[in-house]
Design a protein around this motif. Sequence first.
Motif, short mmCIF file in Angstrom:
data_model
loop_
_atom_site.label_atom_id
_atom_site.label_comp_id
_atom_site.label_asym_id
_atom_site.label_seq_id
_atom_site.Cartn_x
_atom_site.Cartn_y
_atom_site.Cartn_z
N VAL A 1 -1.62 19.70 -5.16
CA VAL A 1 -2.20 17.94 -4.50
C VAL A 1 -2.70 17.47 -3.20
O VAL A 1 -2.19 18.63 -2.60
CB VAL A 1 -0.93 17.16 -4.48
N LEU A 2 -3.74 17.09 -3.41
CA LEU A 2 -4.43 17.25 -1.80
C LEU A 2 -3.83 15.81 -1.43
O LEU A 2 -4.40 14.89 -1.81
CB LEU A 2 -6.03 17.15 -2.06
N THR A 3 -3.81 16.09 0.32
CA THR A 3 -3.61 14.97 0.44
C THR A 3 -3.85 14.67 2.27
O THR A 3 -4.59 15.59 3.04
CB THR A 3 -2.05 15.22 1.43
N SER A 4 -4.13 13.65 2.98
CA SER A 4 -5.22 13.86 4.08
C SER A 4 -4.49 12.02 4.69
O SER A 4 -3.41 11.58 4.44
CB SER A 4 -6.47 13.14 3.45
N HIS A 5 -4.20 12.58 5.83
CA HIS A 5 -3.77 11.43 7.11
C HIS A 5 -3.79 9.86 6.60
O HIS A 5 -4.91 9.43 6.12
CB HIS A 5 -4.67 11.38 8.51
N SER A 6 -2.93 9.70 6.79
CA SER A 6 -2.42 7.70 6.48
C SER A 6 -1.99 6.83 7.24
O SER A 6 -1.75 5.98 6.93
CB SER A 6 -2.14 7.64 5.32
N ALA A 7 -1.46 7.66 8.34
CA ALA A 7 -0.50 7.18 9.42
C ALA A 7 0.50 5.85 8.79
O ALA A 7 1.04 5.36 8.88
CB ALA A 7 -1.84 5.58 10.12
N GLY A 8 0.75 6.93 7.60
CA GLY A 8 2.04 5.94 6.99
C GLY A 8 1.48 4.88 5.65
O GLY A 8 2.64 4.53 5.87
N CYS A 9 0.32 4.68 5.92
CA CYS A 9 -0.22 3.75 5.23
C CYS A 9 -0.03 3.73 3.91
O CYS A 9 -1.04 5.31 3.39
CB CYS A 9 -1.30 3.05 6.00
N VAL A 10 0.21 2.96 2.88
CA VAL A 10 -0.05 3.28 1.27
C VAL A 10 -1.06 3.03 0.75
O VAL A 10 -1.31 1.31 1.14
CB VAL A 10 1.82 2.36 0.44
N LEU A 11 -2.52 3.54 0.42
CA LEU A 11 -3.62 2.26 0.34
C LEU A 11 -4.14 3.15 -1.44
O LEU A 11 -3.40 3.69 -1.53
CB LEU A 11 -4.55 3.08 1.33
N GLY A 12 -4.54 2.01 -1.97
CA GLY A 12 -4.68 2.94 -3.01
C GLY A 12 -4.52 2.80 -4.50
O GLY A 12 -4.30 3.55 -5.20
N VAL A 13 -2.98 1.66 -4.24
CA VAL A 13 -2.56 2.57 -5.07
C VAL A 13 -1.83 1.18 -5.75
O VAL A 13 -2.29 -0.09 -5.36
CB VAL A 13 -1.35 2.45 -4.87
N ALA A 14 -2.16 1.25 -6.87
CA ALA A 14 -1.80 -0.11 -8.12
C ALA A 14 -0.07 -1.00 -6.87
O ALA A 14 0.48 0.30 -7.64
CB ALA A 14 -1.91 0.57 -9.10
N GLU A 15 -0.28 -1.89 -7.48
CA GLU A 15 1.69 -2.85 -7.19
C GLU A 15 1.43 -4.16 -8.23
O GLU A 15 1.16 -4.85 -8.01
CB GLU A 15 1.81 -3.84 -5.69
N PRO A 16 1.82 -3.50 -9.69
CA PRO A 16 2.39 -4.61 -10.44
C PRO A 16 3.54 -5.16 -9.80
O PRO A 16 3.45 -6.71 -10.56
CB PRO A 16 2.87 -4.00 -11.40
N MET B 1 -5.37 18.34 3.39
CA MET B 1 -3.72 19.11 3.18
C MET B 1 -3.53 19.53 1.64
O MET B 1 -3.93 18.28 0.40
CB MET B 1 -3.10 18.82 3.74
N ARG B 2 -4.00 20.95 1.60
CA ARG B 2 -3.16 21.36 -0.02
C ARG B 2 -2.05 22.01 -0.68
O ARG B 2 -1.26 22.86 -0.12
CB ARG B 2 -4.22 21.86 -0.87
N LEU B 3 -1.36 20.84 -1.33
CA LEU B 3 0.18 21.76 -0.81
C LEU B 3 0.23 21.73 -2.43
O LEU B 3 -0.07 21.28 -3.93
CB LEU B 3 1.04 20.07 -1.11
N SER B 4 0.99 23.04 -2.95
CA SER B 4 1.24 23.60 -4.60
C SER B 4 2.98 22.83 -4.27
O SER B 4 3.98 23.29 -3.67
CB SER B 4 1.32 24.69 -4.12
N VAL B 5 2.93 22.64 -5.37
CA VAL B 5 4.80 21.64 -5.56
C VAL B 5 5.10 22.65 -7.18
O VAL B 5 4.74 23.01 -8.08
CB VAL B 5 4.59 20.16 -6.32
#
Length: 268
Positions: A80-95, A1-5
């Motif tokens: 921003v381009l978004t895709s289905h994730s089933a609510g999971c947060v993936l590929g994010v740096a976690e310091p 999905m392409r979202l405009s903010v």
Amino acid sequence: MRLSVDHRTTYRFALPQARVVQLLRLTPGNSHDQTVASWQVHVDCDARMREGRDGFGNQVTMLYAEGPLTTVEIAVHGEVLTSHSAGCVLGVAEPLPPALFLRETPLTAYDRDVAAWAQEAAAEHDPVARLHALNQALHARFAIDRGRGDSGTTASVAWTRDSVTPRALAQIFCVAARSLGTPARFVSGYHLWEVDGEHHPAPHGWAEAHVAGLGWIGFDPTTGRSPEEEYVRVAVALDAAGAAPVAGSRLGRGAEELEVDVTVSREE
């Protein structure tokens, strides 16, 4: 999905200000299910802007503007381009380690009534099912306040009300989840869908909880569901104040007025 903010924040001061310093958490990052196609932050006065990251890993912009200033308008536009994730947060740096998000703050202090309710509402044995039950129960318990609300309202105070803002509801989720021994954090960002069919002209707030073996999972008690491709994730913190889109200080006397308007739309 392409979202405009489109997100516009306007400060109006009763008296000219000598200096304004703002910390902006307005820029989303890329992840497995979110790609920033374009993003611009503009300010309508002569200002210096410096990019960086805060302690939670959020992208931030420091804004320094010299006066005299009677108004400051900060405008954001991006796609921003978004895709289905089933609510999971993936590929994010976690310091930071997940256990840090068991920590309470003045806005999300432990509350005995919330904790007792959470034990009853989340009776499931499976940790993910327990969190979903908690999310749905919070959604069913409160009416949604569509106003901006008081940013200083604690989760304990919000718990006593019949209607709460999405921000307050997400903070209650954090208190409830932490009382069950689950790390939880506040998330600020944007949401495509209108709240109960009405335009919600403010940034959205929801929560994330950490499940061992799965990682961080999003929960939005405003909708009773996990965030999906209609969300743009921007910043995380222990509470709403730590993830606020705009925070700062000014040098000058007099009152100020704040006006915020947000529009999120789907691009075909």
